[in-house]
Design an enzyme around this catalytic site. Sequence first.
Site, PDB file in Angstrom:
ATOM      1  N   ASP A  65      52.291  87.581  54.308  1.00  0.00           N
ATOM      2  CA  ASP A  65      51.171  86.692  53.970  1.00  0.00           C
ATOM      3  C   ASP A  65      50.124  87.503  53.206  1.00  0.00           C
ATOM      4  OD1 ASP A  65      49.558  84.266  54.193  1.00  0.00           O
ATOM      5  OD2 ASP A  65      48.314  85.443  55.547  1.00  0.00           O
ATOM      6  N   THR A  98      48.247  82.425  49.008  1.00  0.00           N
ATOM      7  CA  THR A  98      47.376  83.607  48.966  1.00  0.00           C
ATOM      8  C   THR A  98      47.980  84.720  48.110  1.00  0.00           C
ATOM      9  OG1 THR A  98      48.364  84.282  51.057  1.00  0.00           O
ATOM     10  CG2 THR A  98      46.260  83.181  51.175  1.00  0.00           C
ATOM     11  N   THR A  99      49.303  84.860  48.163  1.00  0.00           N
ATOM     12  CA  THR A  99      49.967  85.872  47.317  1.00  0.00           C
ATOM     13  C   THR A  99      49.937  85.409  45.859  1.00  0.00           C
ATOM     14  OG1 THR A  99      51.416  86.366  49.183  1.00  0.00           O
ATOM     15  CG2 THR A  99      52.061  87.241  47.044  1.00  0.00           C
ATOM     16  N   ASP A 396      49.743  78.572  58.041  1.00  0.00           N
ATOM     17  CA  ASP A 396      49.849  78.200  56.619  1.00  0.00           C
ATOM     18  C   ASP A 396      50.432  76.797  56.472  1.00  0.00           C
ATOM     19  OD1 ASP A 396      48.887  80.673  56.155  1.00  0.00           O
ATOM     20  OD2 ASP A 396      50.562  81.412  54.955  1.00  0.00           O
TER      21      ASP A 396
END
Length: 544
Positions: A65, A98-99, A396
């Site tokens: 994550d 997020t990545t 998530d």
Amino acid sequence: MAFSNQTPTIVVLKEGTDASQGRGQILTNINACLAIQETLKPTLGPFGSDILIVNSQGKTTISNDGATILKLLDIVHPAAQMLVDISRSQDAEVGDGTTTVTVLAGELLKEAKTFIEDGVSSHLITRGFRKACELCMHKIEELAVDVRKEDADEFRQLLERCARTAMSSKLISNNSDFFTKMVVDAVLSLDQEELDEKLIGIKKVAGGSIEDSLFIDGVAFKKTFSYAGFEQQPKYFTNPKIVCLNVELELKAEKDNAEVRVEQVKDYQSIVDAEWKIIFNKLEEITSTGANIVLSKLPIGDLATQYFADRNIFCAGRISHEDMDRITKAIGGNVQSTCSDITPADLGTCATFEEVQIGGDRYNLFKGCPEAKTCTLILRGGAEQVIAEVERSLHDAIMIVKRAISNHTVVAGGGAIEMELSKYLRDYSRTIAGKQQLIISAFAKALEVIPRQLCENAGLDAIELLNILRSSHAKGETWYGIDFQKESVGNNMKNFIWEPALVKINAISSATEAATLLLSVDETIRNDEQEQAGPPQGRGRGAF
């Protein structure tokens, strides 16, 4: 006063201050961000690898994550810190991507780097990037598919597909069918107006397999500390009356050095009796309400525990604030701060209450709650790190489902939307002249980093598949992206690889903001003297 044509040195900043500026400073900032991007690139997508991080205390975390990794990396470079911030804001706002947002911001800076080296003004690049971002936002809104809530089954399928896509890159991807139902049930059990994900309780119990995890439509909390007499209390009720308190039910020891002046011995006895009478009055008032279960945020002592056990009442004290909040929302009633004047309206109820053994712990479960706007997920797993990563993965997926409910517009994942936006920007760039054409074209190229990295992480030929994707999108195949099942390309909208449009809108706008902000930084002033000085020296004990 003459200086012989020499300019005097004027010191404005404190000695030891480092001031770097100009093109070199922008390039240094870009290189720092590219180093962060390289760290996160291998974690992108369903075949992304995990990263093992060991902190200074020796605690290990295994995760892919982006927000978690960047939070645990001790990044000191001020420019690179911005990538950490956008990743955190993406996590807070949307929950997933997020990545993606970090990799995209890095790629935009990489494209800008060549322009900076060629002497193009950073303000021109910034203007071009902002224009490209604006075009992308309009295009996503135009392309997004709206799924209506009228058909409950169809809407549930939409939520399950979004949750499955969010889990595809996580540790639990192989168990996605099991967890997808759990996540969608959890979000649908909340108040659909507020959708407060904090009311989904997550409890972790080591042992067992990942699929031994439980979904409880109600509240579950770990058995609290209990006194003698607890085992005699009943552990199962049907339609019980439940009273929630914020009252301490135990005899308090006298404070040290307390002074009580009495004339006769019987006066002292009356003081002791008064203490007992106070607590017995409280217990009798609670019993008279007809409650079968007594819960309190404060301790319930051994006397009260035995008293309740004799009357077939279950009690639990020292319940955490979060658990008590969720209990009252599920069973109804109110938390009482006094034992007197408790009316039937202040009591809650549920269909069944039981205490069960889960792994090495005992849990109190409240099921079939009438006001149920909350639920609990009990996660199982072999190792602590595995359970922690399962929790992050579910967070998530829960956030994605929550956003899908509130926005109900979706786009295809697997690099499909990025390739379509890239083609759209390239077509647009050919219609304008000057440097802006090159800059918008560079933005289009940067968007291709997502499908390219997805291919590389899956061990596929990125160059070949990107060429096929470009030609497919040129022929009007809007939703063509990487299909990992066939190891080729396919229509990801038909394959149900869906993501809420909000994820992409937020990711592209956040990445553009971070890139433009970094490009506008021309000078960094840093005072290292403060860091070297350390904390002020205090007087030792020997001085006194």
